[in-house]
Scaffold this active site. Structure first.
Site, short mmCIF file in Angstrom:
data_model
loop_
_atom_site.label_atom_id
_atom_site.label_comp_id
_atom_site.label_asym_id
_atom_site.label_seq_id
_atom_site.Cartn_x
_atom_site.Cartn_y
_atom_site.Cartn_z
CB CYS A 257 -3.08 -7.98 -3.99
SG CYS A 257 -3.77 -8.41 -5.60
CG ASN B 224 -6.73 -12.03 -6.12
OD1 ASN B 224 -6.77 -12.06 -5.24
ND2 ASN B 224 -5.75 -12.63 -6.63
CG HIS C 156 -9.04 -16.34 14.33
ND1 HIS C 156 -9.95 -17.07 14.41
CD2 HIS C 156 -8.91 -15.21 15.32
CE1 HIS C 156 -10.75 -17.80 15.32
NE2 HIS C 156 -10.00 -16.71 15.87
CG HIS D 81 8.20 -0.98 -1.02
ND1 HIS D 81 8.45 -0.84 -2.50
CD2 HIS D 81 6.94 -0.79 -1.07
CE1 HIS D 81 7.90 -1.26 -3.36
NE2 HIS D 81 7.42 -0.13 -3.31
CG HIS E 15 -3.78 -11.36 -1.05
ND1 HIS E 15 -5.36 -11.19 -1.24
CD2 HIS E 15 -2.53 -11.75 -1.77
CE1 HIS E 15 -4.83 -10.81 -3.00
NE2 HIS E 15 -3.88 -11.56 -3.26
#
Length: 500
Positions: A208, A412, A375, A288, A379
């Site tokens: 995602c 989603n 702004h 990561h 997700h």
């Protein structure tokens, strides 16, 4: 009174840091003029400027200017965004599943509770292949879905901007679950007949949070290729493995959250296109944490005990996400926060270290990110994801509204969701010239990625094209009141704390 004083102190510090170079140059010039004797004539002053030192100094400055112009990063502009809008709404997932007789009554009830607390409305879209009874997940259906969510946004982009397919120099497509051969990027090349030397990439399995990854790749390619256009397409595919039919409840939740969606954005490094571009890319920060086993397995495609494929979400997902977010913010904060917030953070961190040695640990200071960006596009991973991110970043309901409404209206949509959130803000007429936009996404691996943009012009809501902005023809209906259910804060990724 104390808060007001602190506010003005912050503004003063920010002004000094923002204009520090000009202030120093002014002081240097004033000092230089004071040192020049009043008796020195204009001819004598010119003579001094014509000296060898002055000539060498001028040559050195010219060389430095040329080097800077050659090595400075090329600006990356976002010209236009196009989001795919399904032409119809799906049937209620639970009723179809009940009719299909796929799930046990207990698992149906579990999914009903998740849907009630999900923050999703009844207009979110699932393809027919997912809700069909019996289920029919097949590559042919996946190809059909992929074509729709990729081709329609790209067609809208080219029509809006007036570009021809042969003008496209770089093409990047990201999709987590569906990676056929020929690739998705090859499908786009074939459909639009792109040039034989077009640079293409197909990013698979990135989850995602893949959209900022694709943007970072496009940015790097645009630094190497002058006067180029790049199209970045972010999609997910629900037709392949869109419905998990097993018994593992950690996998059943994906049935309730993921919906069809896709977005395409047009980027360029042509300075001549700045005047008609919407945004300029300022920063991309990628994090990561997959080197740690619990992060690697926190959200992953897996097979259950009965051999059925699904998306597994672990019980420590929120802990993993919080850790990835913290690392991402550690890198991003120094890049975007005003000087006063940086100073305050360091001061309170030092004070906390002193206190912790005396009276135990103290709560860490969380910078006010609303002073760095106007702004925030979160997700739409789930209701708990949006609420938890808002709590950790100290965001207001105004900042969270675009993400909440995107989750409600479209669900989603994986990596494309951050573009639907930005499209909501544009359709509401909220984006003004100079505003900064922060897109932040969490995804399997585990990853937390951020992209920060600066608006180059005010985006007029009335001028938004319905073929580009999926909200344009219905924005007047939003925001809506999303029903609050008991223990709603346990929704989304926190479902794993339920007793199975």
């Amino acid at each position: 009174m104390v808060r007001e004083t602190e506010h003005y102190v912050k503004l003063a510090v920010d002004y000094l840091f923002a204009h520090g170079v000009y202030i120093l140059l002014s002081l240097f010039l004033a000092f230089f003029l004071i040192q020049v004797p009043a008796s020195v004539s204009l001819d004598d002053f010119r003579g001094r400027l014509d000296s060898t030192a002055a000539v060498l100094g001028g040559c050195l400055l010219l060389c430095l200017l040329i080097i800077y112009l050659l090595v400075r990063p090329r600006p990356v502009y976002l010209m236009e965004i196009a989001c795919y809008k399904p032409k119809k709404s799906t049937q209620v997932f639970i009723s179809v599943s009940d009719f299909a007789g796929v799930f046990s009554p207990e698992n149906l009830e579990f999914q009903r509770r998740i849907l009630e607390r999900s923050g999703l409305g009844h207009e979110t879209y699932l393809p027919e292949t997912v809700v069909r009874a019996p289920s029919y997940n097949h590559p042919v259906e996946a190809w059909r879905e992929a074509r729709a969510v990729m081709f329609e946004p790209v067609e809208a982009l080219l029509k809006k901007t007036g570009l021809r397919p042969e003008d496209v120099d770089i093409l990047i497509v990201n999709c987590g679950l569906f990676n056929p051969a020929p690739s998705l990027s090859a499908m786009v090349v074939n459909r639009f007949k792109l040039r034989h030397d077009v640079i293409t990439f197909n990013l698979g399995g990135m989850g995602c949070s893949a959209s900022p990854i694709a943007i970072a790749l496009a940015r790097d390619l645009l630094q190497l290729n002058r006067d180029s256009y790049a199209i970045v397409i972010s999609i997910e595919n629900t037709a392949m493995g869109g419905r998990y039919e097993g018994k593992d409840r950690s996998m059943l939740v994906s049935n309730c959250l993921f919906r069809v969606g896709g977005a395409a954005v047009l980027l360029t490094n042509k300075r001549s296109e700045r005047r008609r571009s919407k945004y300029q890319l300022m920063h991309v920060v990628r994090t990561h944490t997959g080197a740690e086993d619990q992060s690697f397995t926190a959200a992953a495609q897996a097979v259950d005990a009965d051999g059925k494929l699904g998306i597994s979400l672990s019980k420590n997902l929120m802990e993993v996400a919080a850790d990835a977010l913290r690392i991402n913010l550690t890198t991003l904060a120094p890049l975007i926060l005003p000087a006063s917030e940086k100073i305050l953070y360091v001061a309170k961190w030092l004070a906390g270290r002193v206190r912790s040695n005396k009276a135990g640990a103290t709560k860490a200071y969380v910078p006010d990110f609303t002073r760095a960006v106007e702004h925030v596009c979160i997700h739409t991973g789930g209701r708990a994801v949006v609420e938890e991110m808002g709590r950790r970043l100290r965001l207001t309901e105004w900042h969270l509204e675009p993400s909440r409404m995107t989750l409600y209206r479209f669900g989603n949509t994986s990596s494309s969701s951050v573009w639907y959130v930005l499209a909501y803000a544009e359709a509401k007429g909220r984006v003004r010239k100079g505003d900064r936009v922060w897109q932040i996404a969490l995804g399997g691996g585990f990853k937390c990625n951020s992209a920060v943009w600066r608006a180059l012009r005010t985006v007029e809501a009335a001028a938004e094209d319905t073929n580009l902005n999926p909200w344009a023809d219905e924005i007047g209906k939003f925001p809506v009141q999303v029903a609050v259910t008991p223990n709603a804060d346990t929704m989304g990724v926190r479902f794993v704390k339920f007793d199975y």
